[in-house]
Design an enzyme around this catalytic site. Structure first.
Site, PDB file in Angstrom:
ATOM      1  N   HIS A   1      -3.129   2.160  -5.454  1.00 62.97           N
ATOM      2  CA  HIS A   1      -3.845   0.931  -5.118  1.00 62.97           C
ATOM      3  C   HIS A   1      -4.195   0.091  -6.352  1.00 62.97           C
ATOM      4  CE1 HIS A   1      -5.146  -0.786  -1.360  1.00 62.97           C
ATOM      5  NE2 HIS A   1      -6.221  -1.276  -1.927  1.00 62.97           N
TER       6      HIS A   1
ATOM      7  N   LYS B   1      -1.431  -2.311   7.541  1.00 63.14           N
ATOM      8  CA  LYS B   1      -2.680  -1.734   8.028  1.00 63.14           C
ATOM      9  C   LYS B   1      -3.084  -2.363   9.360  1.00 63.14           C
ATOM     10  CE  LYS B   1      -7.246  -0.764   6.020  1.00 63.14           C
ATOM     11  NZ  LYS B   1      -8.099  -1.054   4.841  1.00 63.14           N
TER      12      LYS B   1
ATOM     13  N   ARG C   1      -1.918  -2.825  -6.699  1.00 63.18           N
ATOM     14  CA  ARG C   1      -2.219  -3.924  -5.763  1.00 63.18           C
ATOM     15  C   ARG C   1      -3.306  -4.822  -6.347  1.00 63.18           C
ATOM     16  NH1 ARG C   1      -1.555  -4.868  -0.198  1.00 63.18           N
ATOM     17  NH2 ARG C   1      -3.369  -5.707   0.893  1.00 63.18           N
TER      18      ARG C   1
ATOM     19  N   TYR D   1     -11.617 -10.883  -5.765  1.00 59.29           N
ATOM     20  CA  TYR D   1     -10.808 -11.137  -6.960  1.00 59.29           C
ATOM     21  C   TYR D   1     -11.290 -12.357  -7.729  1.00 59.29           C
ATOM     22  CZ  TYR D   1      -7.747  -7.670  -4.920  1.00 59.29           C
ATOM     23  OH  TYR D   1      -7.255  -6.506  -4.390  1.00 59.29           O
TER      24      TYR D   1
ATOM     25  N   HIS E   1      -4.275  -9.746   3.919  1.00 59.01           N
ATOM     26  CA  HIS E   1      -5.688  -9.548   4.255  1.00 59.01           C
ATOM     27  C   HIS E   1      -6.012 -10.292   5.543  1.00 59.01           C
ATOM     28  CE1 HIS E   1      -6.788  -8.713  -0.226  1.00 59.01           C
ATOM     29  NE2 HIS E   1      -6.392  -7.633   0.395  1.00 59.01           N
TER      30      HIS E   1
ATOM     31  N   ARG F   1       0.846  -1.185   0.000  1.00 56.74           N
ATOM     32  CA  ARG F   1       0.000   0.000   0.000  1.00 56.74           C
ATOM     33  C   ARG F   1       0.885   1.239   0.000  1.00 56.74           C
ATOM     34  NH1 ARG F   1      -2.153  -3.512   3.952  1.00 56.74           N
ATOM     35  NH2 ARG F   1      -4.238  -4.326   3.467  1.00 56.74           N
TER      36      ARG F   1
END
Length: 414
Positions: free
Chosen positions: A359, A287, A362, A394, A385, A263
């Site tokens: 992003h 994150k 990514r 996805y 994640h 990110r």
């Protein structure tokens, strides 16, 4: 490029200012210019603008001890009427004020009086930090929505906080729910709930109004992730001019976005100490206060080495990626990384995407891995994640795999 120290050794402008009544201050100022790593042209500009400021003050009989931000603004208005103000002029004058205050030539800046709203924000921020355990970056995201709400619902400040009604909250959200995207609307409601919960928790409002904040509907998995093809990603990477220091830096940043799926904030906060060359991995501040170790792909490592050897300016800052212009320090946030990615996409002639920033690389990496046979679990681990639901989106981009799951259309066999 002539650096500041070389320029000062042969500058007639610096010798003239140093021999003047404020020569010692100019020597300290010159040392500061050398410290931040300005080039010769930038050093000349700083000395010129400060010398012009002192001449302007002398013509108006303003003493040096009376110099402050208000006098600087008056001077800049005068200078703007005669010539163009360059972006570095304000920074040059701020450095001059810092030198004067360090030597106690002028008084410290007067602290601005706290407005009622500022006091509310400060106390709300302390609550989010101490009671909710939120990070500083998350707290900052709450404030724009709260500021706008207070301007409309509490124009008198803290005295009106206890008078907020349910109807006012609902009408405010109805007015602004469609100002931005559904996702931004949900964030606005999230901020309002946190603030109204704070008001009730601290006794500033007798009612628990957080429950009356309506929800904004946003269908989960309703849209496809925006992504680039492998050829488009390669076109963006090739577009970087690696013959220049800035080009080598941008290429290394884009490689981290495109090959590792980092990110923007994760790239901006990397430090030299985070890279373990012997183990071939790096520590990523992810994150949600996560810390993850990621392997460095050979092509990413080669791009990093090229930048560190021939592109990174000399600096005491430990951030991995530095600003190309002096002062050579790290980026303030991931916004700078997003702008680098956006500029690279525009340079490659790629446009028309809903999300055109860092992003998108990514999403592109995840999509390409899925098409190459990687499982959703593997992609989720790479992208760090915390929920499998985040990775499941996805699955929708693999159209060929989805065709095998579709049922025959009724009546198609007739």
């Amino acid at each position: 490029m002539i650096i500041a120290e070389e320029y000062l050794n042969r500058s007639r402008l610096f010798r003239r200012l140093k021999s003047g009544p404020h020569g010692q201050l100019f020597e300290l100022y010159a040392a500061r210019l050398v410290e931040v790593g300005l080039a010769g042209q930038g050093t000349w500009r700083c000395l010129n603008v400060v010398g012009d400021l002192l001449a302007w003050m002398a013509s108006r009989r303003i003493r040096l001890t009376d110099l402050d931000e208000r006098v600087v603004e008056r001077y800049l208005q005068h200078r703007g009427g005669k010539q163009t103000i360059q972006p570095g002029d304000r920074a040059a004058l701020k450095r001059w004020l810092l030198i004067l205050r360090t030597t106690r030539t002028i008084a410290s800046p007067a602290l601005p009086a706290d407005t009622p709203q500022a006091q509310i924000f400060a106390e709300f921020s302390d609550y989010l930090r101490s009671e909710r355990g939120l990070a500083a970056r998350t707290i900052v995201r709450h404030l724009p929505s709260i500021r706008r709400f207070l301007c409309e619902a509490c124009p008198a400040g803290a005295t009106d906080l206890g008078k907020i009604s349910q109807e006012e909250v609902i009408h405010y959200i109805e007015r602004h729910a469609q100002d931005w995207s559904p996702r931004s609307g949900k964030a606005m409601c999230w901020s309002l709930r946190a603030f109204l919960r704070y008001l009730h928790h601290t006794g500033l409002h007798p009612l628990a109004l957080a429950g009356c904040v309506p929800s904004i509907r946003q269908w989960k998995f309703a849209s496809l992730p925006t992504y680039l093809s492998a050829a488009q990603v390669q076109k963006v990477l090739v577009g970087c001019d690696r013959a220049t220091a800035t080009g080598r830096r941008d290429y290394a940043i884009l490689m981290m976005l495109a090959k590792l799926g980092l990110r923007a904030d994760e790239v901006a906060t990397l430090t030299l100490d985070d890279v373990d060359w012997r183990a071939g991995e790096m520590l990523v501040r992810a994150k949600g206060r996560q810390r993850a170790r990621m392997p460095i792909a050979p092509d990413v490592g080669a791009a990093l080495v090229a930048y560190l050897r021939d592109g990174r300016p000399q600096s005491a800052c430990r951030r991995l990626f530095l600003r190309s212009l002096a002062p050579h320090i790290g980026f303030a946030s991931g916004c700078a990384i997003t702008m680098i990615a956006k500029t690279a996409l525009e340079r490659a002639g790629i446009s028309g995407y809903a999300h055109q920033g860092a992003h998108i690389f990514r999403h592109s990496l995840a999509t390409e891995l899925l098409r190459c046979g990687a499982t959703l679990s593997e992609i989720g681990q790479l992208l760090r994640h915390r929920s499998h639901d985040t990775t499941r989106i996805y699955a929708k981009v693999d159209i060929e795999a989805l065709r095998t799951l579709s049922l025959p259309w009724p009546g198609d066999a007739q």
